[in-house]
Write an enzyme that holds these catalytic residues in place. Structure first.
Site, mmCIF file in Angstrom:
data_model
loop_
_atom_site.group_PDB
_atom_site.id
_atom_site.type_symbol
_atom_site.label_atom_id
_atom_site.label_comp_id
_atom_site.label_asym_id
_atom_site.label_seq_id
_atom_site.Cartn_x
_atom_site.Cartn_y
_atom_site.Cartn_z
ATOM 1 N N TYR A 1 15.588 30.120 8.445
ATOM 2 C CA TYR A 1 14.590 30.823 8.870
ATOM 3 C C TYR A 1 14.574 30.848 10.366
ATOM 4 C CZ TYR A 1 12.326 30.696 4.385
ATOM 5 O OH TYR A 1 12.049 30.649 3.048
ATOM 6 N N LYS B 1 0.885 -1.212 -0.014
ATOM 7 C CA LYS B 1 0.049 -0.132 -0.045
ATOM 8 C C LYS B 1 0.662 1.259 -0.084
ATOM 9 C CE LYS B 1 -0.109 -0.778 4.989
ATOM 10 N NZ LYS B 1 -0.767 -1.223 5.945
HETATM 11 C C1 LIG Z 1 -0.072 -2.104 6.692
HETATM 12 C C2 LIG Z 1 -0.565 -3.477 7.319
HETATM 13 C C3 LIG Z 1 0.140 -4.585 7.434
HETATM 14 C C4 LIG Z 1 1.744 -4.320 7.330
HETATM 15 O O1 LIG Z 1 2.026 -3.839 8.671
HETATM 16 P P1 LIG Z 1 3.667 -3.506 9.221
HETATM 17 O O2 LIG Z 1 3.789 -3.334 10.409
HETATM 18 O O3 LIG Z 1 4.213 -2.535 8.009
HETATM 19 O O4 LIG Z 1 4.309 -5.125 8.666
HETATM 20 C C5 LIG Z 1 -0.193 -5.746 7.713
HETATM 21 N N1 LIG Z 1 -1.743 -5.928 7.848
HETATM 22 C C6 LIG Z 1 -2.686 -4.678 7.365
HETATM 23 C C7 LIG Z 1 -3.882 -4.836 7.553
HETATM 24 C C8 LIG Z 1 -2.109 -3.668 7.102
HETATM 25 O O5 LIG Z 1 -2.951 -2.475 7.113
#
Ligand SMILES: *Cc1c(COP(=O)(O)O)cnc(C)c1O
Length: 374
Positions: free
Chosen positions: A264, A37
């Site tokens: 800044y 994702k």
């Molecule tokens: C993002 C996500 C993961 C992965 O989690 P990590 O901590 O990055 O390993 C697993 N399951 C779901 C449902 C997620 O949304």
């Protein structure tokens, strides 16, 4: 050619090495469902998914229908799971791309079933069970009620392919909250109706990276690693190989006198004569602005050069006084290794008061991704 200003270097061989570490930790019996994702945590969906093919993923997980459509456009024809709840508007696109939805209500199962009936497809879904994360899923303690309703709504139209939950504290030292979620999850599974004759067994999955690496993935059918693949440490004995490096060119170098100020608000003043450099990277590239006041640094010619003053949108000033021969055009490292010196992703996250996930997903599109596969 793209390395004129600042860029992200992505080491695909190490990404695969990390995936193999996950597989070793959870055992051969569990399929890997890499979470890709948010553009594969900022590193590039298409290239990352292609690079992971040699580790034989069971499928890929994304958050949104658009991300899953991008997976399809990249050529992936296997399971593409959409993990965030979708709206009814998304169902037609999801069906057209033959996506697998993760559903959190009987109402959405009914709508997905209606979509399947109208297109003539046998569409697939997984049910999320909320065991304490409190953002999606059907309530674990009511599985006896909704389980039958889900099965009834799906009958003949959908394939109920899996059930899962998500841990909120698997990365913390105390195993008790995760054990409690695991036991709620198993109680819920036990309360579900038996799989109907002719339907496949439901695939069970619970483990994020931390649960994979610290708890062996709980011996489920699938595991869902994300951050560990991309080089984020999740605690436990095994450190990931660093995958992402952030580099920027030194574009300006000068000697300054005592009293010179940087950034800044002129929050930094030279106490003596110093040599300063300007890096062509700023918070507009995703370099956290908080690093300026939190002891952040760059590596130049294998030496540590502290960030001084506030980080600007496009530029960052560093103190090169202790870096011999630094020159315009030198490549500085904001995350990664330079000679014997190294700045780890997790160190930058800690300094910026956040987590590795936010650093990676915050790297802006202005930074080209340069891929290496050694
Ligand atoms: C993002 C996500 C993961 C992965 O989690 P990590 O901590 O990055 O390993 C697993 N399951 C779901 C449902 C997620 O949304």
């Amino acid at each position: 050619m793209y390395r004129s200003r600042a860029w992200v270097e992505v080491h695909l061989d190490r990404l695969r090495d990390n995936a193999r570490e996950v597989q070793n930790s959870v055992g051969r019996a569990s399929g890997i469902l890499p979470m890709v994702k948010a553009n594969a945590y900022g590193l590039g969906l298409e290239v990352v998914t292609r690079a992971l093919l040699p580790v034989d993923p069971w499928g890929f997980g994304v958050a949104t229908v658009s991300e899953a459509v991008a997976l399809r456009n990249g050529g992936w024809t296997g399971p593409a799971l959409v993990f965030s709840p979708v709206t009814p508007d998304d169902l037609a696109r999801a069906a057209a791309a033959d996506l697998t939805l993760c559903l959190s209500s009987v109402d959405m199962v009914e709508r997905w079933a209606a979509m399947a009936a109208s297109t003539g497809q046998k569409l697939r879904f997984h049910i999320e069970i909320d065991t304490g994360m409190g953002r999606a899923g059907l309530p674990a303690e009511e599985a006896g009620e909704w389980g039958a309703a889900v099965q009834h709504a799906a009958a003949g139209k959908l394939v109920w392919e899996g059930c899962f939950t998500h841990f909120h504290s698997a990365d913390e030292p105390d195993p008790a909250p995760t054990d409690l979620q695991w036991s709620r999850f198993n109680d819920a599974l036990a309360a579900l109706p038996a799989v109907a004759p002719g339907e496949p067994e439901r695939l069970i999955h619970v483990a994020n990276s931390a649960a994979c690496m610290r708890r062996g993935g709980f011996h489920c059918d699938l595991v869902r690693p994300g951050i560990f693949l991309y080089g984020g440490y999740v605690g436990g004995a095994v450190e990931p190989f660093p995958v992402a490096e952030v580099h920027a060119r030194l574009v300006h170098v000068r000697e300054v006198q005592a009293g010179a100020t940087a950034g800044y608000g002129a929050t930094y003043t030279a106490q003596n004569g110093q040599r300063w450099g300007t890096l062509a990277i700023g918070y507009g590239d995703g370099l956290p602005r908080a690093l300026g006041a939190a002891g952040g640094a760059a590596l130049v010619r294998g030496h540590v050069a502290p960030i001084i003053g506030r980080i600007s949108m496009d530029m960052t000033t560093i103190d090169l006084t202790d870096v011999p021969n630094a020159n315009v055009g030198d490549i500085a490292t904001l995350i990664g290794r330079d000679g014997d010196a190294e700045i780890l992703l997790d160190e930058v996250a800690r300094q910026a008061g956040t987590i590795s996930y936010e650093i990676l997903t915050g790297l802006s599109p202005r930074l080209p991704r340069i891929y290496r596969d050694d």
